[in-house]
Design a protein around this motif. Structure first.
Motif, PDB file in Angstrom:
ATOM      1  N   ASP A   1      11.530   5.791  -5.089  1.00  0.00           N
ATOM      2  CA  ASP A   1      12.322   5.480  -6.273  1.00  0.00           C
ATOM      3  C   ASP A   1      13.032   4.134  -6.056  1.00  0.00           C
ATOM      4  N   HIS A   2      12.493   3.095  -6.676  1.00  0.00           N
ATOM      5  CA  HIS A   2      12.968   1.739  -6.400  1.00  0.00           C
ATOM      6  C   HIS A   2      14.441   1.547  -6.762  1.00  0.00           C
ATOM      7  N   ASP A   3      14.876   2.132  -7.880  1.00  0.00           N
ATOM      8  CA  ASP A   3      16.283   1.981  -8.285  1.00  0.00           C
ATOM      9  C   ASP A   3      17.203   2.657  -7.274  1.00  0.00           C
ATOM     10  N   GLN A   4      16.779   3.852  -6.860  1.00  0.00           N
ATOM     11  CA  GLN A   4      17.624   4.587  -5.916  1.00  0.00           C
ATOM     12  C   GLN A   4      17.764   3.833  -4.590  1.00  0.00           C
ATOM     13  N   VAL A   5      16.662   3.264  -4.120  1.00  0.00           N
ATOM     14  CA  VAL A   5      16.722   2.520  -2.850  1.00  0.00           C
ATOM     15  C   VAL A   5      17.705   1.359  -2.978  1.00  0.00           C
TER      16      VAL A   5
ATOM     17  N   ALA B   1      24.823   9.954   6.763  1.00  0.00           N
ATOM     18  CA  ALA B   1      24.249  11.166   6.163  1.00  0.00           C
ATOM     19  C   ALA B   1      24.362  11.117   4.641  1.00  0.00           C
ATOM     20  N   LYS B   2      25.295  10.313   4.128  1.00  0.00           N
ATOM     21  CA  LYS B   2      25.481  10.232   2.668  1.00  0.00           C
ATOM     22  C   LYS B   2      24.486   9.278   2.001  1.00  0.00           C
ATOM     23  N   TRP B   3      23.715   8.559   2.822  1.00  0.00           N
ATOM     24  CA  TRP B   3      22.810   7.555   2.258  1.00  0.00           C
ATOM     25  C   TRP B   3      21.384   8.117   2.241  1.00  0.00           C
ATOM     26  N   THR B   4      20.949   8.569   1.103  1.00  0.00           N
ATOM     27  CA  THR B   4      19.613   9.179   0.997  1.00  0.00           C
ATOM     28  C   THR B   4      18.515   8.174   1.355  1.00  0.00           C
ATOM     29  N   GLY B   5      17.640   8.583   2.247  1.00  0.00           N
ATOM     30  CA  GLY B   5      16.489   7.739   2.604  1.00  0.00           C
ATOM     31  C   GLY B   5      16.825   6.595   3.539  1.00  0.00           C
ATOM     32  N   ALA B   6      18.041   6.637   4.105  1.00  0.00           N
ATOM     33  CA  ALA B   6      18.443   5.513   4.970  1.00  0.00           C
ATOM     34  C   ALA B   6      18.474   5.926   6.434  1.00  0.00           C
ATOM     35  N   SER B   7      18.237   4.963   7.311  1.00  0.00           N
ATOM     36  CA  SER B   7      18.453   5.214   8.739  1.00  0.00           C
ATOM     37  C   SER B   7      19.301   4.079   9.297  1.00  0.00           C
ATOM     38  N   LEU B   8      20.147   4.443  10.247  1.00  0.00           N
ATOM     39  CA  LEU B   8      21.013   3.444  10.890  1.00  0.00           C
ATOM     40  C   LEU B   8      20.622   3.369  12.350  1.00  0.00           C
TER      41      LEU B   8
ATOM     42  N   VAL C   1      26.573  -5.250  19.658  1.00  0.00           N
ATOM     43  CA  VAL C   1      25.747  -4.171  19.099  1.00  0.00           C
ATOM     44  C   VAL C   1      25.418  -4.540  17.653  1.00  0.00           C
ATOM     45  N   ASP C   2      24.128  -4.633  17.365  1.00  0.00           N
ATOM     46  CA  ASP C   2      23.697  -4.860  15.982  1.00  0.00           C
ATOM     47  C   ASP C   2      23.537  -3.509  15.294  1.00  0.00           C
ATOM     48  N   LEU C   3      23.983  -3.453  14.061  1.00  0.00           N
ATOM     49  CA  LEU C   3      23.815  -2.228  13.272  1.00  0.00           C
ATOM     50  C   LEU C   3      22.803  -2.536  12.187  1.00  0.00           C
ATOM     51  N   ARG C   4      21.667  -1.867  12.275  1.00  0.00           N
ATOM     52  CA  ARG C   4      20.606  -2.174  11.318  1.00  0.00           C
ATOM     53  C   ARG C   4      20.347  -0.963  10.423  1.00  0.00           C
ATOM     54  N   VAL C   5      20.494  -1.191   9.140  1.00  0.00           N
ATOM     55  CA  VAL C   5      20.267  -0.106   8.179  1.00  0.00           C
ATOM     56  C   VAL C   5      18.993  -0.393   7.403  1.00  0.00           C
ATOM     57  N   THR C   6      18.120   0.599   7.330  1.00  0.00           N
ATOM     58  CA  THR C   6      16.895   0.487   6.533  1.00  0.00           C
ATOM     59  C   THR C   6      16.891   1.631   5.524  1.00  0.00           C
ATOM     60  N   VAL C   7      16.669   1.267   4.281  1.00  0.00           N
ATOM     61  CA  VAL C   7      16.574   2.292   3.230  1.00  0.00           C
ATOM     62  C   VAL C   7      15.177   2.189   2.633  1.00  0.00           C
ATOM     63  N   ALA C   8      14.503   3.319   2.540  1.00  0.00           N
ATOM     64  CA  ALA C   8      13.139   3.297   1.997  1.00  0.00           C
ATOM     65  C   ALA C   8      12.911   4.510   1.131  1.00  0.00           C
ATOM     66  N   GLY C   9      12.073   4.334   0.113  1.00  0.00           N
ATOM     67  CA  GLY C   9      11.739   5.488  -0.725  1.00  0.00           C
ATOM     68  C   GLY C   9      10.891   5.078  -1.906  1.00  0.00           C
TER      69      GLY C   9
ATOM     70  N   ARG D   1       0.818  -1.216   0.000  1.00  0.00           N
ATOM     71  CA  ARG D   1       0.000   0.000   0.000  1.00  0.00           C
ATOM     72  C   ARG D   1       0.852   1.266   0.000  1.00  0.00           C
ATOM     73  N   THR D   2       2.036   1.176   0.620  1.00  0.00           N
ATOM     74  CA  THR D   2       2.868   2.380   0.704  1.00  0.00           C
ATOM     75  C   THR D   2       3.498   2.710  -0.651  1.00  0.00           C
ATOM     76  N   GLY D   3       3.608   1.711  -1.523  1.00  0.00           N
ATOM     77  CA  GLY D   3       4.221   1.931  -2.837  1.00  0.00           C
ATOM     78  C   GLY D   3       5.713   2.208  -2.745  1.00  0.00           C
ATOM     79  N   ARG D   4       6.280   2.035  -1.565  1.00  0.00           N
ATOM     80  CA  ARG D   4       7.704   2.323  -1.387  1.00  0.00           C
ATOM     81  C   ARG D   4       8.502   1.039  -1.415  1.00  0.00           C
ATOM     82  N   ARG D   5       9.745   1.146  -1.878  1.00  0.00           N
ATOM     83  CA  ARG D   5      10.623  -0.014  -1.780  1.00  0.00           C
ATOM     84  C   ARG D   5      11.399   0.118  -0.475  1.00  0.00           C
ATOM     85  N   VAL D   6      11.566  -1.005   0.209  1.00  0.00           N
ATOM     86  CA  VAL D   6      12.319  -0.987   1.467  1.00  0.00           C
ATOM     87  C   VAL D   6      13.390  -2.064   1.404  1.00  0.00           C
ATOM     88  N   GLU D   7      14.604  -1.668   1.709  1.00  0.00           N
ATOM     89  CA  GLU D   7      15.698  -2.650   1.805  1.00  0.00           C
ATOM     90  C   GLU D   7      16.341  -2.480   3.162  1.00  0.00           C
ATOM     91  N   SER D   8      16.707  -3.586   3.783  1.00  0.00           N
ATOM     92  CA  SER D   8      17.393  -3.438   5.066  1.00  0.00           C
ATOM     93  C   SER D   8      18.409  -4.551   5.244  1.00  0.00           C
TER      94      SER D   8
END
Ligand code: ATP
Length: 421
Positions: free
Chosen positions: A228-232, A202-209, A218-226, A173-180
């Motif tokens: 634009d599917h190619d950009q994600v 900060a260099k990763w557009t649409g990402a959170s760490l 300590v686990d480091l979890r990166v999620t990228v969402a947006g 429903r969100t129409g967004r691509r999510v990669e983590s």
């Protein structure tokens, strides 16, 4: 899309049942970048459920409700939802047939009340329950088609329906691509990781760490969402490579893989077997190793040598060293590891000895002092540690550190974790 989760049940409201359904759903939705903004818990009355649903529909873009879908008189969710959405309850023949079929297969006589689970508010999309009778239900309400999802309260059933239907539906429903992705680190503090990683995200557009500390590291979890599917895809690939380059030397696994699984894989790869000798951890290390399915191929045995006498008798620790250095000492940890190998005829041994507290500490060896020895074909080594925390924490940390030492030894890495490689 902002979601509200409503969990139903007097037992949850009273605190007797931990709301693990909420935790599971919130995590699963967070992973696909669906925002959970509210969480409400109400008891098993139709008024309370109706009130919670009205409130949620007034402020959220979608609602997920769990609990109260069963056949007993206290299961009133369907009735309450039917009232709020103004959709009368109707008998769903398919659901009824499935309920009867399940009962027939398990040889149970069906109580009439069970058939009430086939009474469903009109216009629902029905998601068949793969592990129980009550199906999941989806309604889209109003002009904007606001989703209302009903799931059973039994955690196993809720989880199966969430994974198979609810979460993918909301994600689409969100129409967004999510990669983590997740990199799991051990042996370094969160603050050190933060310093080392710096402003890289900060260099990763649409990402959170997210930094996720626990006993295990300590686990480091990166999620990228947006949108634009190619950009994600591109950002996720780049974030993975750059983060791995920064913290690679302390990464022991990725995703949800455990360190004991990694140790098992290394032992298998090298064709080696392991034995443990534990004092302050009382068998926790052998428990962790034998949690791994198939561990009988590489786990030989574990000694729990709590007393000095058992260290002498079972593992051949030197009485003179025990006398001179004490049971909590480097020579004893090393001899425990070597003794475990020799007495069980395997190539790899681990010895743990320490003071888990809360009593027993001294100025020289305060609570949390732990020595860990590793014996292997790559040589013998011993390290000392000072862990903070409760008895439980100290024991868990000792085991995790021992597993990381073995992993490092087997992988031919420097034994002392360092972000500089
Ligand atoms: P049932 O068919 O068993 O009646 P149901 O959909 O009506 O299923 P509930 O009766 O609300 O579900 O709960 C069934 C059991 O599931 C409860 O006894 C409780 O142990 C567990 N449970 C319910 N809600 C939660 C929750 N939010 N978190 C964890 N466990 C829960």
């Amino acid at each position: 899309m902002q979601i509200e989760i409503v969990t139903i049940g007097n037992e949850v409201l009273s605190g007797r049942t931990l709301d693990t359904n909420f935790a599971f759903l919130a995590r699963a939705l967070e992973e696909v970048s669906v925002q959970v903004v509210w969480h409400t818990t109400v008891g098993d009355t139709a008024e309370a459920i109706a009130g919670a649903l009205r409130q949620a529909l007034g402020r959220a873009d979608g609602v997920v409700v769990t609990g109260g879908l069963g056949p007993t008189p206290d299961d009133v969710t369907r009735k309450a939802v039917a009232g709020v959405l103004r959709r009368p309850l109707q008998l769903d023949e398919d659901v009824l047939a499935r309920i009867r079929e399940r009962a027939r297969k398990s040889g149970r006589k069906l109580a009439a009340s069970v058939e009430s689970m086939a009474l469903i508010p009109r216009g629902a999309t029905v998601w068949q329950n793969p592990v129980g009778s009550a199906p999941g239900l989806l309604f889209t309400q109003g002009e904007e088609g606001k989703p209302i999802i009903l799931l059973p309260g039994v955690p196993q059933e809720m989880e199966a329906l969430a994974v198979e239907f609810a979460v993918p539906w909301l994600k689409s429903r969100t129409g967004r691509r999510v990669e983590s992705f997740t990199l799991r680190t051990a042996g370094v503090f969160e603050s050190m990781l933060q310093e080392h990683i710096g402003k890289l995200p900060a260099k990763w557009t649409g990402a959170s760490l997210a930094y996720l500390p626990s006993y295990f590291g300590v686990d480091l979890r990166v999620t990228v969402a947006g949108p634009d599917h190619d950009q994600v895809g591109e950002v996720a690939g780049r974030a993975y490579a750059e983060l791995k380059e920064r913290v690679g030397p302390v990464v022991y696994a990725e995703g949800s893989q455990t360190i004991e699984t990694v140790v098992g894989e290394e032992l298998t790869r090298l064709g080696l077997r392991i034995a443990t000798a534990e004092s302050c951890t009382g068998g926790l290390l052998s428990k962790r190793l034998t949690d791994v399915p198939g561990s009988s191929r590489w786990f030989e045995r574990g000694f729990v040598t709590y007393s000095n006498a058992s260290k002498l008798e079972l593992l051949g620790v030197s009485a003179a060293d025990l006398e001179a250095h004490g049971a909590v000492s480097a020579p004893v940890a090393e001899q425990l590891a070597r003794g475990a190998c020799q007495r069980s005829g395997v190539e790899v041994g681990v010895g743990i000895t320490g003071i888990a507290g809360p009593d027993g500490g001294t100025t020289e060896k305060p609570v949390g002092t732990v020595f860990i020895g590793v014996a292997s074909p790559r040589g013998d080594a011993v390290r000392s540690f000072r862990f903070a925390g409760s008895r439980t924490t100290i024991r868990e940390r000792s085991v995790q550190t021992a597993l990381d030492l073995v992993r490092r030894q087997l992988q031919g890495l420097p034994l002392d974790p360092s972000l500089d490689g």
